[in-house]
Design a protein around this motif. Structure first.
Motif, PDB file in Angstrom:
ATOM      1  N   GLY A 115       3.530   1.022  -3.897  1.00  0.00           N
ATOM      2  CA  GLY A 115       2.678   0.431  -3.031  1.00  0.00           C
ATOM      3  C   GLY A 115       2.680   1.466  -1.906  1.00  0.00           C
ATOM      4  N   SER A 126       1.363   1.597   2.631  1.00  0.00           N
ATOM      5  CA  SER A 126       0.945   0.743   3.777  1.00  0.00           C
ATOM      6  C   SER A 126      -0.319   0.708   3.941  1.00  0.00           C
ATOM      7  CB  SER A 126       1.403   1.583   4.762  1.00  0.00           C
ATOM      8  OG  SER A 126       2.703   2.370   4.795  1.00  0.00           O
ATOM      9  N   GLU A 127      -1.082   1.534   3.548  1.00  0.00           N
ATOM     10  CA  GLU A 127      -2.811   1.205   3.666  1.00  0.00           C
ATOM     11  C   GLU A 127      -3.054  -0.017   2.841  1.00  0.00           C
ATOM     12  OE1 GLU A 127      -0.936   4.056   3.015  1.00  0.00           O
ATOM     13  OE2 GLU A 127      -2.237   5.730   3.151  1.00  0.00           O
ATOM     14  N   THR A 131       7.180   0.092   5.483  1.00  0.00           N
ATOM     15  CA  THR A 131       7.150  -1.339   4.939  1.00  0.00           C
ATOM     16  C   THR A 131       8.064  -1.550   3.816  1.00  0.00           C
ATOM     17  OG1 THR A 131       5.402  -0.212   3.327  1.00  0.00           O
ATOM     18  CG2 THR A 131       4.397  -1.173   5.121  1.00  0.00           C
ATOM     19  N   ILE A 160       8.700  -0.084  -8.781  1.00  0.00           N
ATOM     20  CA  ILE A 160       7.776  -0.897  -7.720  1.00  0.00           C
ATOM     21  C   ILE A 160       6.862   0.117  -7.023  1.00  0.00           C
ATOM     22  CG2 ILE A 160       9.585  -1.137  -6.087  1.00  0.00           C
ATOM     23  CD1 ILE A 160       8.098  -3.792  -5.324  1.00  0.00           C
ATOM     24  N   PHE A 203      13.135   0.101  -7.656  1.00  0.00           N
ATOM     25  CA  PHE A 203      13.083   1.235  -6.856  1.00  0.00           C
ATOM     26  C   PHE A 203      11.751   2.008  -6.848  1.00  0.00           C
ATOM     27  CE2 PHE A 203      17.219   1.380  -9.491  1.00  0.00           C
ATOM     28  CZ  PHE A 203      18.013   0.868  -8.317  1.00  0.00           C
ATOM     29  N   ASP A 206      -2.642   9.472  -5.035  1.00  0.00           N
ATOM     30  CA  ASP A 206      -1.612   9.192  -6.257  1.00  0.00           C
ATOM     31  C   ASP A 206      -2.310   9.208  -7.553  1.00  0.00           C
ATOM     32  OD1 ASP A 206       0.541   8.801  -4.389  1.00  0.00           O
ATOM     33  OD2 ASP A 206      -0.121   6.741  -4.150  1.00  0.00           O
TER      34      ASP A 206
HETATM   35  O1  DLL Z   1       6.170   3.711   0.424  1.00  0.00           O
HETATM   36  C1  DLL Z   1       5.569   1.390   0.199  1.00  0.00           C
HETATM   37  C2  DLL Z   1       6.627   1.047  -0.632  1.00  0.00           C
HETATM   38  C3  DLL Z   1       7.809   0.953  -0.215  1.00  0.00           C
HETATM   39  C4  DLL Z   1       6.709   1.267  -2.060  1.00  0.00           C
HETATM   40  C5  DLL Z   1       9.068   0.512  -1.065  1.00  0.00           C
HETATM   41  C6  DLL Z   1       7.665   0.812  -2.942  1.00  0.00           C
HETATM   42  C7  DLL Z   1       8.832   0.377  -2.412  1.00  0.00           C
HETATM   43  P1  DLL Z   1       4.170   4.229   2.415  1.00  0.00           P
HETATM   44  O2  DLL Z   1       5.397   4.876   3.158  1.00  0.00           O
HETATM   45  O3  DLL Z   1       3.045   4.167   2.914  1.00  0.00           O
HETATM   46  O4  DLL Z   1       4.681   3.022   1.613  1.00  0.00           O
HETATM   47  O5  DLL Z   1       4.187   5.524   1.097  1.00  0.00           O
HETATM   48  C8  DLL Z   1       2.983   5.449   0.079  1.00  0.00           C
HETATM   49  O6  DLL Z   1       4.412   6.560  -1.437  1.00  0.00           O
HETATM   50  O7  DLL Z   1       0.976   6.678  -1.763  1.00  0.00           O
HETATM   51  C9  DLL Z   1       2.980   7.103  -2.981  1.00  0.00           C
HETATM   52  O8  DLL Z   1       2.591   8.650  -2.813  1.00  0.00           O
HETATM   53  C10 DLL Z   1       4.323   7.158  -2.539  1.00  0.00           C
HETATM   54  N1  DLL Z   1       4.977   6.209  -3.593  1.00  0.00           N
HETATM   55  C11 DLL Z   1       5.210   4.643  -3.342  1.00  0.00           C
HETATM   56  N2  DLL Z   1       5.577   3.876  -4.231  1.00  0.00           N
HETATM   57  C12 DLL Z   1       5.769   4.897  -5.300  1.00  0.00           C
HETATM   58  C13 DLL Z   1       6.470   4.798  -6.619  1.00  0.00           C
HETATM   59  C14 DLL Z   1       5.581   2.932   0.661  1.00  0.00           C
HETATM   60  N3  DLL Z   1       6.815   3.657  -7.306  1.00  0.00           N
HETATM   61  C15 DLL Z   1       3.221   6.366  -0.866  1.00  0.00           C
HETATM   62  N4  DLL Z   1       6.336   5.882  -7.317  1.00  0.00           N
HETATM   63  C16 DLL Z   1       2.481   6.043  -1.856  1.00  0.00           C
HETATM   64  C17 DLL Z   1       5.601   7.048  -6.857  1.00  0.00           C
HETATM   65  C18 DLL Z   1       5.387   5.985  -4.801  1.00  0.00           C
HETATM   66  N5  DLL Z   1       5.308   7.371  -5.408  1.00  0.00           N
END
Ligand code: DLL
Length: 451
Positions: free
Chosen positions: A248, A250-251, A151, A246, A222, A315
């Motif tokens: 977030g 996917s779910e 995402t 930042i 980031f 998280d």
């Molecule tokens: O990582 C969405 C995203 C994309 C967030 C770009 C920020 C920037 P997923 O691939 O579904 O979505 O992974 C989600 O990544 O439950 C956390 O464990 C971790 N995560 C995401 N953002 C952070 C953050 C994206 N800022 C999973 N700090 C989440 C720490 C993060 N962990």
């Protein structure tokens, strides 16, 4: 070129000030209305979540208020896997205009679906995040998050367009080309994972592009992986920017669930007009007070295709409701300490890899890439923190001893430190950084790490 908005602008840099700075009572009224609407939609869709709601005695949205949230049923990743790919849809299948997801641990995909309305909502959430970083119309956004099912790339892309910024959809990898694009297009905002921002910053410095020599970047947005304040200092220094977090998943929708503002750069504003947030004790599932670390749990009150009630993210973070100087009234979450399943239990002591990062990167003589090796060769588990000397830092044996001392003091645990030759800690160019590897035998995960 249009300039970035600055902290001195009379109006705060908000994309949707009416929502982002809503007084508490009005926010609560909006959330209550939306929560009731969500419950009615879930009951009408008559799927898994409707069954759970009825089992807990809820037969209409009118039955609940915000205070009832803790007694409503929860959802978890397992529910998405069990219903893969479209079992949790709350709209007819032909209203789905896109799917995204994450590969997740073990390669099992977690797939999520979006209606046109969901994409519009997601774009607005990402526009909020970019505006909070100071971007506005015409701001060049160099987007190095991966494009595809993940995402990050498309989420930020759509948000930048929604904001009226100028997005450069470069995606991850091919660092030399990224350096050229940054030199030529003069972006003010960089969006990528924090680990890739380090890689890019080093490549820019090698190419002679630094703040002093005219590097245009002002802010970084980031996320997608945990990173610490110590990493923030490194990124600010390396790129001459304000590095912002930042968050977030996917779910819930993707990036844009919560993000930091450039005014305070101190905690992520949760877009709680759309995503109700709770922190729960990861073991008992009971709510924990503000300021206590707990499992972030979200209820997506306005999402259409895949609305989720009390989704337990895994998280761990804290929440703080105190006002922010930027004027947003949205509750702030701390940086994520880690995922509950990433917590290492070493000789009875609980350790998140981010706690090790804080010690390593707090030492200026250590380079920014590191790997925590869980050495299981002897049947137990011992930690080895593998890192490299920062360029230009003097050789000597004190570094290792000093780090081992600091790790023991901070974590209450013995962690061996291995200073390995420059360039040997594995780097991640595309996707999320791998910070922990288990070593149960055979080749070491880091070349030069001797047994
Ligand atoms: O990582 C969405 C995203 C994309 C967030 C770009 C920020 C920037 P997923 O691939 O579904 O979505 O992974 C989600 O990544 O439950 C956390 O464990 C971790 N995560 C995401 N953002 C952070 C953050 C994206 N800022 C999973 N700090 C989440 C720490 C993060 N962990």
């Amino acid at each position: 070129m249009l300039a970035m908005r600055s902290d001195n602008d009379s109006s705060p840099p908000m994309f949707e000030p009416d929502a982002e700075a809503l007084p508490a009572e009005q926010l609560a009224a909006l959330q209550t209305r939306r929560l009731r609407g969500l419950i009615d939609r879930l009951l009408a869709a008559d799927g898994l979540q409707a069954g759970r709601l009825r089992d807990s005695g809820v037969t209409s949205g009118a039955d609940v208020g915000l205070d009832d949230l803790p007694r409503l049923p929860t959802t978890a990743k397992q529910d998405l896997w069990d219903s893969y790919p479209f079992g949790l849809l709350a709209v007819p299948r032909d209203r789905v205009v896109a799917v995204h997801g994450s590969s997740g641990t073990g390669g099992r995909p977690t797939l999520v679906a979006y209606t046109k309305g969901d994409i519009a909502l997601w774009s607005r959430m990402c526009a909020r995040a970019l505006a909070a970083a100071g971007a506005g119309r015409g701001t060049v956004v160099h987007n190095a998050y991966g494009y595809g099912l993940f995402t990050g790339g498309l989420g930020i892309h759509q948000g930048a367009i929604e904001l009226g910024a100028t997005v450069v959809p470069v995606s991850g990898g091919m660092t030399a080309r990224q350096v050229t694009l940054i030199a030529d297009l003069q972006p003010e905002v960089l969006t990528c994972t924090p680990s890739y921002a380090i890689r890019l910053g080093e490549a820019l410095a090698e190419a002679g592009l630094t703040k002093e020599s005219g590097l245009s970047l002002k802010a970084g947005v980031f996320g997608a992986e945990p990173w610490t304040q110590e990493m923030r200092s490194r990124l600010n220094e390396l790129l001459g920017i304000t590095a912002l977090d930042i968050y977030g998943l996917s779910e819930v929708i993707g990036p844009g669930v919560a993000s930091e503002c450039i005014v305070a750069a101190n905690g992520l504003h949760v877009n709680e007009d759309h995503f109700l947030v709770e922190t729960l004790d990861p073991v008992t599932g009971e709510p924990v007070p503000h300021g206590t670390p707990g499992e972030l749990t979200f209820t997506t009150v306005t999402k259409e295709a895949l609305p989720l009630l009390r989704y337990r993210t895994g998280d761990i973070a804290t929440l703080r409701p105190d006002p922010c100087p930027c004027g947003r009234t949205l509750v702030r979450m701390s940086k994520v300490m880690g995922r509950k399943d990433d917590m290492l239990v070493i000789r009875g002591v609980n350790v998140y890899p981010s706690e090790i990062e804080r010690v390593l990167l707090g030492e200026p003589s250590v380079a920014s890439d590191y790997l925590v090796v869980v050495d299981e060769r002897g049947g137990g588990s011992d930690l080895i923190a593998c890192c490299e000397r920062a360029a230009g830092s003097p050789p000597g044996n004190q570094l290792r001893g000093g780090l081992e001392h600091d790790l023991r003091e901070t974590l209450g645990l013995r962690v061996a430190v291995a200073i390995v030759p420059p360039g040997t800690v594995p780097r991640t160019e595309v996707g999320k950084a791998v910070r922990v590897r288990r070593w149960s035998g055979g080749e070491p995960p880091v070349p030069g790490l001797d047994g």
